[in-house]
Design an enzyme around this catalytic site. Structure first.
Site, mmCIF file in Angstrom:
data_model
loop_
_atom_site.group_PDB
_atom_site.id
_atom_site.type_symbol
_atom_site.label_atom_id
_atom_site.label_comp_id
_atom_site.label_asym_id
_atom_site.label_seq_id
_atom_site.Cartn_x
_atom_site.Cartn_y
_atom_site.Cartn_z
ATOM 1 N N LYS A 22 0.832 -1.221 0.000
ATOM 2 C CA LYS A 22 0.000 0.000 0.000
ATOM 3 C C LYS A 22 0.864 1.268 0.000
ATOM 4 O O LYS A 22 0.678 2.154 -0.824
ATOM 5 C CB LYS A 22 -0.908 -0.006 1.233
ATOM 6 C CG LYS A 22 -1.498 1.342 1.585
ATOM 7 C CD LYS A 22 -2.405 1.271 2.767
ATOM 8 C CE LYS A 22 -2.090 1.896 4.056
ATOM 9 N NZ LYS A 22 -1.429 3.050 4.407
ATOM 10 N N ASN A 23 1.796 1.353 0.928
ATOM 11 C CA ASN A 23 2.521 2.616 1.078
ATOM 12 C C ASN A 23 3.484 2.883 -0.080
ATOM 13 O O ASN A 23 3.822 4.026 -0.349
ATOM 14 C CB ASN A 23 3.260 2.658 2.425
ATOM 15 C CG ASN A 23 2.278 2.810 3.582
ATOM 16 O OD1 ASN A 23 1.110 3.128 3.369
ATOM 17 N ND2 ASN A 23 2.744 2.563 4.796
ATOM 18 N N ARG A 97 -4.353 9.991 3.343
ATOM 19 C CA ARG A 97 -3.008 10.447 3.686
ATOM 20 C C ARG A 97 -2.105 10.550 2.442
ATOM 21 O O ARG A 97 -1.336 11.488 2.268
ATOM 22 C CB ARG A 97 -2.389 9.448 4.676
ATOM 23 C CG ARG A 97 -0.995 9.790 5.139
ATOM 24 C CD ARG A 97 -1.025 10.783 6.254
ATOM 25 N NE ARG A 97 0.272 11.331 6.573
ATOM 26 C CZ ARG A 97 0.439 12.489 7.185
ATOM 27 N NH1 ARG A 97 -0.588 13.205 7.548
ATOM 28 N NH2 ARG A 97 1.639 12.947 7.458
ATOM 29 N N ASP A 121 -4.796 7.597 9.164
ATOM 30 C CA ASP A 121 -5.119 7.146 10.506
ATOM 31 C C ASP A 121 -5.024 8.262 11.534
ATOM 32 O O ASP A 121 -4.161 9.121 11.465
ATOM 33 C CB ASP A 121 -4.142 6.040 10.910
ATOM 34 C CG ASP A 121 -4.574 4.709 10.340
ATOM 35 O OD1 ASP A 121 -5.774 4.577 10.022
ATOM 36 O OD2 ASP A 121 -3.728 3.822 10.225
ATOM 37 N N ASP A 319 4.265 0.513 11.850
ATOM 38 C CA ASP A 319 3.010 -0.076 11.367
ATOM 39 C C ASP A 319 2.841 -1.522 11.817
ATOM 40 O O ASP A 319 1.765 -2.097 11.646
ATOM 41 C CB ASP A 319 2.935 0.014 9.834
ATOM 42 C CG ASP A 319 2.904 1.456 9.363
ATOM 43 O OD1 ASP A 319 2.722 2.343 10.212
ATOM 44 O OD2 ASP A 319 3.079 1.703 8.155
ATOM 45 N N MET A 341 7.214 6.540 17.662
ATOM 46 C CA MET A 341 7.010 7.487 16.559
ATOM 47 C C MET A 341 5.618 8.117 16.518
ATOM 48 O O MET A 341 5.457 9.206 15.977
ATOM 49 C CB MET A 341 7.334 6.793 15.234
ATOM 50 C CG MET A 341 8.812 6.473 15.139
ATOM 51 S SD MET A 341 9.258 5.420 13.762
ATOM 52 C CE MET A 341 8.973 6.471 12.365
HETATM 53 C C1 LIG Z 1 1.020 6.582 3.393
HETATM 54 C C2 LIG Z 1 2.236 6.185 4.149
HETATM 55 O O1 LIG Z 1 3.265 5.885 3.548
HETATM 56 N N1 LIG Z 1 2.133 6.153 5.477
HETATM 57 C C3 LIG Z 1 3.264 5.723 6.272
HETATM 58 C C4 LIG Z 1 4.195 6.898 6.450
HETATM 59 O O2 LIG Z 1 3.435 7.943 7.044
HETATM 60 P P1 LIG Z 1 4.047 9.420 7.101
HETATM 61 O O3 LIG Z 1 4.960 9.652 5.964
HETATM 62 O O4 LIG Z 1 2.892 10.307 7.288
HETATM 63 O O5 LIG Z 1 4.889 9.352 8.432
HETATM 64 P P2 LIG Z 1 6.251 10.123 8.789
HETATM 65 O O6 LIG Z 1 7.383 9.262 8.353
HETATM 66 O O7 LIG Z 1 6.200 11.512 8.270
HETATM 67 O O8 LIG Z 1 6.163 10.175 10.368
HETATM 68 C C5 LIG Z 1 5.623 9.157 11.140
HETATM 69 C C6 LIG Z 1 5.738 9.504 12.624
HETATM 70 O O9 LIG Z 1 7.035 9.236 13.051
HETATM 71 C C7 LIG Z 1 7.622 10.397 13.600
HETATM 72 N N2 LIG Z 1 9.035 10.363 13.174
HETATM 73 C C8 LIG Z 1 9.351 10.256 11.868
HETATM 74 C C9 LIG Z 1 10.679 10.242 11.467
HETATM 75 C C10 LIG Z 1 11.687 10.323 12.433
HETATM 76 O O10 LIG Z 1 12.881 10.315 12.123
HETATM 77 N N3 LIG Z 1 11.319 10.389 13.738
HETATM 78 C C11 LIG Z 1 10.022 10.412 14.122
HETATM 79 O O11 LIG Z 1 9.742 10.493 15.307
HETATM 80 C C12 LIG Z 1 6.841 11.566 13.025
HETATM 81 O O12 LIG Z 1 6.899 12.703 13.840
HETATM 82 C C13 LIG Z 1 5.445 10.963 12.944
HETATM 83 O O13 LIG Z 1 4.784 11.033 14.185
HETATM 84 O O14 LIG Z 1 5.281 6.504 7.299
HETATM 85 C C14 LIG Z 1 4.893 6.120 8.622
HETATM 86 C C15 LIG Z 1 6.176 5.812 9.396
HETATM 87 O O15 LIG Z 1 6.800 4.673 8.920
HETATM 88 C C16 LIG Z 1 3.940 4.938 8.552
HETATM 89 O O16 LIG Z 1 3.435 4.700 9.849
HETATM 90 C C17 LIG Z 1 2.763 5.206 7.621
HETATM 91 O O17 LIG Z 1 2.072 4.002 7.374
HETATM 92 C C1 LIG Z 2 -0.611 4.593 9.254
HETATM 93 C C2 LIG Z 2 -0.830 3.962 8.112
HETATM 94 O O1 LIG Z 2 -1.389 4.485 7.012
HETATM 95 P P1 LIG Z 2 -1.656 6.053 6.674
HETATM 96 O O2 LIG Z 2 -0.320 6.717 6.719
HETATM 97 O O3 LIG Z 2 -2.213 5.994 5.295
HETATM 98 O O4 LIG Z 2 -2.609 6.564 7.702
HETATM 99 C C3 LIG Z 2 -0.453 2.535 7.939
HETATM 100 O O5 LIG Z 2 -0.411 2.080 6.790
HETATM 101 O O6 LIG Z 2 -0.206 1.835 8.945
#
Ligand SMILES: CC(=O)N[C@H]1[C@@H](OP(=O)(O)OP(=O)(O)OC[C@H]2O[C@@H](n3ccc(=O)[nH]c3=O)[C@H](O)[C@@H]2O)O[C@H](CO)[C@@H](O)[C@@H]1O
Ligand SMILES: C=C(OP(=O)(O)O)C(=O)O
Length: 434
Positions: A22-23, A97, A121, A319, A341
């Protein structure tokens, strides 16, 4: 709101094929906007989030054809930029998202993008600073209309530069990479996320004529090019689905073969389940999970209690922590699950506690699980799925429980798991969709 009715206590047996990731596919679909030529993508999962993004591309004017059971072609030779202004577009973005990754390609190719605060989510604050600071550094101007919750971004030209990201954001890195492939000159992104999703995106962009090096590391260098051409791309198996199936097999005491998992792209996932005492055997590119009545959580070398925590890749993906947590409820021993995270991804444990699991939620980020070692079977429950991964964790709990459970709001599960009820029923589960 649809629900699952699950008769617990049935073992699974047989083979299951993971769907496409998915991602990854959400990034790949957005990247099809970077060229006017045809792009073919295979192994696309038939899940809500992906289908919604494909529909959004159609609505924007992209020509989309379904050419096989899991393959599509996309041709973004004309894109209706006025549609981006419409309430309909903004409303659709706000429930998905992945839509945030339309920004990079739109700004790179058309100099303009509009997006509402994206959905996904509800698992804690999900800021977009990394995305927008990165795209601004490439020369785009950026406005946030607080009243409408709409971001508008514009740029006459993007210009390559050096940037050190404040965090290794997955979708943030994808957005900046997609913006920089058509920028003038060289872009260097340090502290880039490097999940297989991103490695795949970069490989796809290179096959379209982009010049990206450093793939799979946290230092990406992108030499901007004038234009990109069409390509064919195959999506990897979904590593989160693979991990979910490992957990499901262990928790239900089932023997399961997970086919064609792309083992080299699973990173630390199999090892994380092994730390819970689960046997995970690699057989070629399949994973074999033997039937196990008991599994014992390891201790650290110094004898202290095991901690399983998430981290940006190559750490354990957040995840899968909900799945790891639910599986630990029937292990022998104790484990600290540390969700570093996200802020609100552990609250679903209340539902597991109602079912009889022994869990202490220490704070929003940490839960201690004391496994039952199958001396107590979880009771059936009536629950609502708060997010996609809590949803699958609750489904796993219900499949192992004594009695018939109900899970409501299964649209959350359908967001990311293709025909999950039918695929699991084919292996011996008893799940009815109502
Ligand atoms: C559509 C999609 O692809 N969604 C994925 C994407 O969401 P997404 O890209 O939105 O998530 P981010 O990687 O931006 O951040 C996820 C969370 O981790 C925290 N953070 C991130 C990086 C870091 O170095 N330190 C840290 O603490 C951020 O503040 C946030 O709370 O990546 C997440 C982290 O693997 C996954 O849960 C989601 O499923
Ligand atoms: C958090 C997730 O998805 P999304 O970033 O689309 O909310 C996920 O795939 O676990």
């Amino acid at each position: 709101m649809a629900s699952f009715v699950i008769e617990g206590g049935h073992k699974l047996h047989g083979e299951i094929h993971p769907q496409g990731a998915k991602n990854e596919v959400l990034q790949i679909l957005c990247a099809t906007l970077l060229t006017s030529e045809e792009v073919t993508v295979t192994n696309i999962p038939d899940i809500l989030d992906v289908n919604n993004l494909i529909q959004l591309l159609r609505d924007m004017g992209v020509k989309v054809s379904k050419t096989g059971i899991d393959s599509y072609t996309f041709k973004a030779d004309t894109v209706d930029l006025n549609y981006l202004e419409s309430d309909e577009f903004l409303k659709k973005c706000s429930s998905l998202r992945g839509s945030v990754m339309l920004v990079g390609p739109l700004v790179a190719r058309f100099g303009r993008a509009l997006i509402s605060k994206p959905g996904g989510d509800k698992i804690g604050r999900r800021r977009l600073d990394t995305h927008f600071i990165g795209i601004q550094k490439l020369g785009a101007c950026f406005n946030y209309d607080e009243e409408r919750s709409v971001f508008s971004i514009c740029a006459k030209h993007l210009k390559g530069t050096y940037m050190l990201l404040d965090e290794a954001s997955v979708t943030g890195t994808a957005n900046i990479v997609m913006a920089s492939v058509l920028a003038k000159g060289k872009t260097t992104i340090y502290n880039a996320a490097c999940e297989p999703y991103l490695q795949q995106l970069c490989r796809m962009l290179n096959s379209m004529g982009a010049k990206i090096s450093g793939i799979a590391s946290n230092l990406l260098t992108i030499e901007g090019v004038e234009s990109l051409h069409g390509c064919t791309h195959r999506v990897l198996p979904d590593m989160i689905e693979v991990g979910s199936f490992i957990g499901m097999a262990a928790m239900t005491g089932s023997e399961l073969t997970i086919k064609n998992v792309s083992h080299e792209n699973l990173g630390i996932i199999p090892e994380s389940f092994r730390r819970l005492g689960i046997r995970v055997e690699q057989r070629g590119d399949d994973l074999f999970i033997p039937e196990q009545e008991h599994y014992q959580i390891e201790s650290f070398i110094d004898g202290s209690i095991m901690t399983i925590a998430d981290a940006p890749w190559p750490g354990l993906t957040p995840d899968l922590l909900s799945v790891v947590l639910v599986v630990a409820t029937q292990a022998k021993g104790s484990v600290l699950i540390h969700q570093k995270m996200f802020e609100s991804r552990l609250f679903f444990v209340d539902k597991l506690i109602d079912m009889g699991a022994q869990i202490i939620l220490c704070d929003p980020h940490r839960a201690v699980v004391i496994g039952h070692d199958r001396n107590f079977q979880l009771r059936a429950g009536n629950m609502t799925s708060p997010d996609i991964r809590a949803g699958i964790a609750l489904l796993i709990a219900a499949m192992s429980a004594d009695g018939t459970s109900r899970i409501h709001n299964i649209e959350q599960i359908d967001r990311g798991y293709q025909n999950i009820d039918q695929r699991l029923n084919a292996l011996g589960a008893r799940i009815t969709r109502i």
